[in-house]
Each structure stands twice: as C-alpha cells, then as structure tokens.
Design a protein around this motif. Structure first.
Motif, PDB file in Angstrom:
ATOM      1  N   ALA A  13      -6.058  20.840  46.293  1.00  0.00           N
ATOM      2  CA  ALA A  13      -5.267  19.615  46.120  1.00  0.00           C
ATOM      3  C   ALA A  13      -5.192  18.825  47.423  1.00  0.00           C
ATOM      4  CB  ALA A  13      -3.867  19.985  45.645  1.00  0.00           C
ATOM      5  N   GLU A  14      -5.346  17.520  47.324  1.00  0.00           N
ATOM      6  CA  GLU A  14      -5.143  16.651  48.489  1.00  0.00           C
ATOM      7  C   GLU A  14      -3.647  16.541  48.771  1.00  0.00           C
ATOM      8  OE1 GLU A  14      -7.039  12.935  47.795  1.00  0.00           O
ATOM      9  OE2 GLU A  14      -9.040  13.835  47.657  1.00  0.00           O
ATOM     10  N   GLU A  15      -3.334  16.214  50.035  1.00  0.00           N
ATOM     11  CA  GLU A  15      -1.922  16.182  50.431  1.00  0.00           C
ATOM     12  C   GLU A  15      -1.104  15.208  49.582  1.00  0.00           C
ATOM     13  OE1 GLU A  15      -1.371  15.401  54.564  1.00  0.00           O
ATOM     14  OE2 GLU A  15       0.805  15.582  54.423  1.00  0.00           O
ATOM     15  N   THR A  16      -1.728  14.135  49.118  1.00  0.00           N
ATOM     16  CA  THR A  16      -0.988  13.147  48.321  1.00  0.00           C
ATOM     17  C   THR A  16      -0.593  13.697  46.956  1.00  0.00           C
ATOM     18  OG1 THR A  16      -3.157  12.228  47.762  1.00  0.00           O
ATOM     19  CG2 THR A  16      -1.873  11.069  49.420  1.00  0.00           C
ATOM     20  N   GLU A  17      -1.208  14.802  46.535  1.00  0.00           N
ATOM     21  CA  GLU A  17      -0.805  15.443  45.277  1.00  0.00           C
ATOM     22  C   GLU A  17       0.364  16.396  45.488  1.00  0.00           C
ATOM     23  OE1 GLU A  17      -3.816  17.430  42.847  1.00  0.00           O
ATOM     24  OE2 GLU A  17      -5.321  16.334  43.985  1.00  0.00           O
ATOM     25  N   LEU A  18       0.673  16.659  46.732  1.00  0.00           N
ATOM     26  CA  LEU A  18       1.595  17.743  47.055  1.00  0.00           C
ATOM     27  C   LEU A  18       2.889  17.205  47.667  1.00  0.00           C
ATOM     28  CD1 LEU A  18      -1.095  19.906  48.840  1.00  0.00           C
ATOM     29  CD2 LEU A  18      -0.158  20.370  46.580  1.00  0.00           C
ATOM     30  N   ALA A  19       3.948  17.970  47.531  1.00  0.00           N
ATOM     31  CA  ALA A  19       5.214  17.636  48.181  1.00  0.00           C
ATOM     32  C   ALA A  19       5.592  18.782  49.117  1.00  0.00           C
ATOM     33  CB  ALA A  19       6.307  17.433  47.139  1.00  0.00           C
ATOM     34  N   PRO A  20       5.800  18.494  50.425  1.00  0.00           N
ATOM     35  CA  PRO A  20       6.158  19.564  51.345  1.00  0.00           C
ATOM     36  C   PRO A  20       7.589  20.033  51.122  1.00  0.00           C
ATOM     37  CG  PRO A  20       6.173  17.465  52.482  1.00  0.00           C
ATOM     38  CD  PRO A  20       5.700  17.190  51.089  1.00  0.00           C
ATOM     39  N   GLY A  21       7.820  21.337  51.315  1.00  0.00           N
ATOM     40  CA  GLY A  21       9.147  21.888  51.036  1.00  0.00           C
ATOM     41  C   GLY A  21       9.744  22.700  52.162  1.00  0.00           C
ATOM     42  N   GLY A  22       9.212  22.537  53.379  1.00  0.00           N
ATOM     43  CA  GLY A  22       9.833  23.201  54.527  1.00  0.00           C
ATOM     44  C   GLY A  22       9.474  24.669  54.647  1.00  0.00           C
ATOM     45  N   ALA A  23      10.174  25.358  55.545  1.00  0.00           N
ATOM     46  CA  ALA A  23       9.855  26.736  55.897  1.00  0.00           C
ATOM     47  C   ALA A  23       9.981  27.667  54.695  1.00  0.00           C
ATOM     48  CB  ALA A  23      10.768  27.211  57.022  1.00  0.00           C
ATOM     49  N   ALA A  24       9.095  28.665  54.645  1.00  0.00           N
ATOM     50  CA  ALA A  24       9.098  29.637  53.554  1.00  0.00           C
ATOM     51  C   ALA A  24       9.813  30.910  53.982  1.00  0.00           C
ATOM     52  CB  ALA A  24       7.665  29.964  53.154  1.00  0.00           C
ATOM     53  N   HIS A  25      10.022  31.796  53.017  1.00  0.00           N
ATOM     54  CA  HIS A  25      10.567  33.135  53.253  1.00  0.00           C
ATOM     55  C   HIS A  25      11.946  33.104  53.907  1.00  0.00           C
ATOM     56  CE1 HIS A  25       6.742  34.735  52.052  1.00  0.00           C
ATOM     57  NE2 HIS A  25       6.105  34.135  53.035  1.00  0.00           N
ATOM     58  N   LEU A  26      12.755  32.081  53.610  1.00  0.00           N
ATOM     59  CA  LEU A  26      14.127  32.080  54.121  1.00  0.00           C
ATOM     60  C   LEU A  26      14.946  33.081  53.313  1.00  0.00           C
ATOM     61  CD1 LEU A  26      14.797  28.248  54.447  1.00  0.00           C
ATOM     62  CD2 LEU A  26      14.084  29.836  56.229  1.00  0.00           C
ATOM     63  N   THR A  27      15.833  33.761  54.001  1.00  0.00           N
ATOM     64  CA  THR A  27      16.756  34.649  53.294  1.00  0.00           C
ATOM     65  C   THR A  27      17.904  33.813  52.744  1.00  0.00           C
ATOM     66  OG1 THR A  27      16.195  36.417  54.821  1.00  0.00           O
ATOM     67  CG2 THR A  27      18.217  36.681  53.533  1.00  0.00           C
ATOM     68  N   ARG A  28      18.016  33.794  51.435  1.00  0.00           N
ATOM     69  CA  ARG A  28      19.066  32.965  50.830  1.00  0.00           C
ATOM     70  C   ARG A  28      20.409  33.668  50.982  1.00  0.00           C
ATOM     71  NH1 ARG A  28      16.981  29.063  47.145  1.00  0.00           N
ATOM     72  NH2 ARG A  28      18.982  28.962  46.112  1.00  0.00           N
ATOM     73  N   ALA A  29      21.319  33.018  51.707  1.00  0.00           N
ATOM     74  CA  ALA A  29      22.630  33.622  51.910  1.00  0.00           C
ATOM     75  C   ALA A  29      23.448  33.527  50.627  1.00  0.00           C
ATOM     76  CB  ALA A  29      23.352  32.908  53.057  1.00  0.00           C
ATOM     77  N   GLY A  30      24.108  34.609  50.264  1.00  0.00           N
ATOM     78  CA  GLY A  30      24.923  34.622  49.049  1.00  0.00           C
ATOM     79  C   GLY A  30      26.368  34.290  49.353  1.00  0.00           C
TER      80      GLY A  30
END
Lengths: 109, 415
Positions: A13-30
């Motif tokens: 996919a070209e970048e224009t097809e994609l939406a960036p979503g920031g850093a991965a593998h964050l620990t979701r705080a509960g």
C-alpha cells in the motif's frame, strides 16, 4: 512514497492509502493503574531516532490495523505484521539487528 | 566588537571593507561552565542571551552538533503572530512578538522584522465561530487582533479568491502587528550578542551522553570532550527525545517532518501573511519576491528532515484554489525540518526528573515566532531553578495533571 505491505490483504500500500497510528506495543493502563502508568500509556513516548515499531491502518484498503517496523531516519521498512501481536516477530527483529547491532525492543512501555 | 551603524558602513566603504570582523567567536570549549545549553538554534541562543542580559550569568556554553541556526531556525516560514486562544499561550507568544518589535535595536543586528499583518482565513462556519471567539479572547489578553469580513480580506490581499468554489472566504482573524522576520538573522543576531557578552558558542560539538551524580546533572560528554556544568538546558526541538533518553527520562513528544517550499521570485503581489487552516496552507512573499509556502506536518515519526511528496501536493493544491494566481508558478526550493509535537500542541518549558536539568521543547510547528519569549522564560527557569509566570503553565507534568493548554483544537491545525 513510503510503501507498506498490509499483512492482511497482502497489498503493497502507498502511504496515501494508509493512516499512521503512532507507537505500537503500548501497555494499556487499566482502571487500577497508577497515575505514572497512565502518564506513560497516554503521553510519554520513546520517539526513537532509528528503528520504530508503529501502528498503521490500511484506511483506504481493507480497513484493518497492522504494525510496522520502520526506520525514522532512512525510512527503511524492516517488516510489517498483524496488530494481534504482543511483540515484534523474530525475523523482523533479526532484520533490524542486521542494521543496528545490539538493538533491543523495550517491552516496558 | 564593531558596532553596526550607518557610520560603520561609510567608514568601511573608504577602506575596501577590510575592517569587518567575524560576528561571533569560535572558542575551544573549556572543561567546565556554570550553564551548558544544548542546541544553538534560535531558542538555545535566546536562552543564553537572556541568561546573561537578565540574570547576569555569562559563564555559559551553547553546544551545537551542526552549524548555528541550521535546524528548524533555518527551515521555517518565518511567520510571527500571537493570536492564540489560551491565556498561557497568548502570554508567551505576545511576549515574543513584542520583543521582536525592538530586537534589531537591542541586538544591534537587523533581523528585518516586518509587522505586515497576519490573517487567518475562516473558510467554514465553524472557523468563523472559532476565530470570533479567539478575537474576543485576544481582546481580554491585550493582544491586538480583530475579526474582519471578506471584503476587508480582499482589500488587504487582492490576489485571494474569496468566492470558493469549495471553501469561500467568510472572514479572517487579523493581527495587524504580526508579520515575518529574517529567520537566519535572528540566530545570527543572538549569537553575536552572546559572543559579545563572553558566552561560548561551540559548533560541530554533538552531545553523546549526559552525566549525573545522585540525581543531579554534572556535565555532558561531547564529540569534543567532556564538559562539566552546574546546570543543563536541553533546547534541541526535534531531537528532544534523543537527549531526554540520554538524561534518563521520556517526554510526551513525537518528532515528525514539517516541510516548506518557495516559488520562483515574482513581482510584489502580497504584502500580508495569509494562513488558511481549513485547506491547510499558509503563504507570504519574501523580500526577494519568492512565495514562501508551508503546509501540514506528516503524521508519522520522522527524523529525516525530508517530508513526504503527497503532503506537498495537498498543500499546493489547496493554496491554488484560494490563490489561482499561483497555478503557473514554478517551485524553486523545498526542505523539511523535524518538529517536536506534544499532544496539546503547546510547548514544554520545565524542570525534569534529573536535578538541575531543564528542557525547552515541544514548540512543534510554530517555534520561530516564539524565540525571544521562549528564551526569556527559559533563562528565568534556568537561572532561578523555578519557572516564572511565563513558563509555569508549560510544565511537562501538565499532561499527567490534566492541565492541557489545548491549542490543537483552538488555533486550528497550522501554527
């Protein structure tokens, strides 16, 4: 233009097809987490100069979220992999270490 | 050091201009300083300048890994304005704008401040309401702005197409004392003034490690040897995350690329700065006649100082609709800088988890306009060890404490 292969539909996919979503593998705080843990989850980022594990959405394609390992200096893509992954696959880590010996993935954040 | 004046020019004209000296010295670094400032961009140099001028601290070194003013200070679109919605933002940006008014005289260096007026176009009903609210807020803050209608917009900037088709111009937030300045000259002027007061500016000196003992900073390792210091100021914009990593903490910042471009020079056709936030483009005309164009930042993390092609296309496509006159212009130069973005799009001037280590970052896409005010507030923070009234709201703990200074929604997207 940046090309990322969607691991679900296999399209480069070209970048224009994609939406960036920031850093991965964050620990979701509960709900029981400390203020410091929420701070780390919501705001604090490694923001590395070099290999970066990050989230993308194939917004104009299959619509699914996936993860990518990309170098923020050279834009080299070390690999893409499904979002349902707790840590980067071994072959992606190996490709990063070939360029950056001793690179380690920080699992705490 | 020679004072610049009409008399000096006349004197040099009679002796083949052999009397000009280098504007700032390039000394060898000493082993220790009272204060080390990392980053000789506008903000770092202004911090050093006001440390000396306002607080009498001249045992200062400004370390720069590349060349002076070669980062975002030399890569922006030179716009100066202070029409922000939130009170803390208006205070520090208006402090900066008001210091710009007399900066040439103060530094004895012509920074070519041109208060030609800045208008932020409203092209949707939502923006009309937003900017009317900002104009009211600015009136309370003592920042001179006004809401103007589309006819006034057309009168101030005749090359605008106010009739759409997609986004007609419904009015604008007009700041008559906003404008532009010569960006390199701001860095050079501060550097010259710093050098005159005995501050060391050390270029080609990259910091490789930050040393501390018992939670208090003791110095830095650099490519030109170890330098001890009592206080450390990190003022490095896009590389703030890297330096924070060396100091052992993380910041609520991500670095992305923001790009700008200039056209071939044309005759004077536009004597104001126009920002169109709905379509995401902003433009002014330089003294050389080039149309200076900026747009949106990329969404992904980036340290490459090169933006993506499609963002340039989006910016230019949007501006051509508002300025049809541009459609046949050729673009001459195109460049990118690494901007340090916080979640609320407001800066960080703060103490850090490391003792006597202070950070000034997060100016994101709008740092140039803030240089004098940022340096003023940062110098106060470093000198006293506690933030003054300008810097206090911009602590890095504001995110955890829920005290956002939310300009990402209030001021539109472009800064």
């Amino acid at each position: 233009m940046l090309l990322l292969t969607c691991p679900y539909c296999g399209i480069a996919a070209e970048e224009t097809e994609l939406a960036p979503g920031g850093a991965a593998h964050l620990t979701r705080a509960g709900p029981e987490a400390s203020d410091a843990a929420f701070d780390a989850y919501l705001f604090l980022r490694d923001n590395p100069k070099g290999p970066h594990l990050e989230r993308w959405r194939h917004a104009m394609g299959c619509g699914k979220w996936f993860l990518a390992a990309r170098d923020t200096v050279t834009h080299e893509v070390y690999g893409t992999y499904p979002a349902q992954t707790r840590e980067p696959p071994a072959e992606v880590v190996a490709r990063i270490r070939a360029r950056h010996p001793g690179w380690s993935w920080r699992s705490a954040g | 050091m020679t004072r610049y004046s009409a008399f000096a020019i006349a004197r040099e004209a009679f002796r083949d201009h052999l009397g000009w000296r280098r504007a700032w010295a390039s000394p060898e670094p000493r082993a220790a300083y009272d204060v080390v400032v990392i980053g000789a961009g506008g903000h770092g140099l202004a911090t050093a300048y006001y440390l000396a001028r306002n607080h009498g601290i001249t045992d200062v070194a400004v370390l720069e890994k590349g060349w002076l003013g070669g980062g975002n200070t030399g890569r922006n679109t030179t716009i100066i304005r202070s029409n922000y919605l939130q009170d803390p933002s208006a205070a520090i940006y208006e402090k900066a704008r008001s210091l710009y008014e007399t900066l040439s005289q103060e530094l004895n260096y012509n920074i070519m401040f041109s208060p030609r007026g800045v208008m932020m176009l409203a092209q949707t009903e939502h923006e009309v309401r937003g900017y009317r609210r900002t104009a009211a807020a600015n009136a309370l803050q003592g920042v001179e702005t006004e809401w103007i209608g589309p006819e006034r917009v057309k009168a101030l900037c005749p090359i605008i197409n106010i009739h759409g088709p997609r986004y007609p111009v419904l009015g604008a937030l007009w700041q008559p004392r906003g404008g532009t300045a010569r960006h390199d000259a701001v860095a050079w002027g501060y550097a010259r003034a710093c050098s005159r007061m005995g501050i060391h500016i050390i270029q080609n000196c990259a910091v490789t490690a930050i040393r501390s003992r018992d939670g208090v900073v003791t110095g830095v390792e650099t490519t030109r040897g170890a330098i001890a210091c009592r206080k450390l100021a990190i003022v490095v914009a896009g590389h703030s995350g890297v330096l924070a990593g060396m100091a052992g903490f993380r910041l609520p910042i991500e670095s992305t690329a923001l790009q700008a471009l200039v056209s071939e020079p044309v005759k004077p056709c536009m004597d104001v700065v126009v920002m169109a936030n709905t379509v995401h483009g902003y433009m002014s005309q330089s003294d050389k006649g080039e149309m200076v164009i900026g747009g949106g930042a990329d969404g992904r993390n980036d340290y490459s100082q090169r933006g993506s092609f499609h963002h340039v296309e989006e910016t230019v496509r949007a501006l051509i609709e508002t300025f049809p006159i541009l459609s046949r212009l050729k673009m001459l130069r195109w460049w990118g800088g690494i901007v340090d973005m916080t979640g609320d799009r407001s800066p960080i001037l703060s103490k850090t988890p490391l003792g006597n280590c202070f950070v000034n970052c997060g100016w994101g896409t709008g740092g140039f306009k803030a240089i004098p005010g940022s340096g003023w507030a940062m110098a106060e923070l470093v000198a006293r060890g506690e933030p003054g009234p300008l810097a206090a709201p911009f602590s890095m703990t504001r995110f955890r404490e829920g005290r956002f200074i939310d300009e990402s929604v209030a001021a539109g997207v472009a800064h």
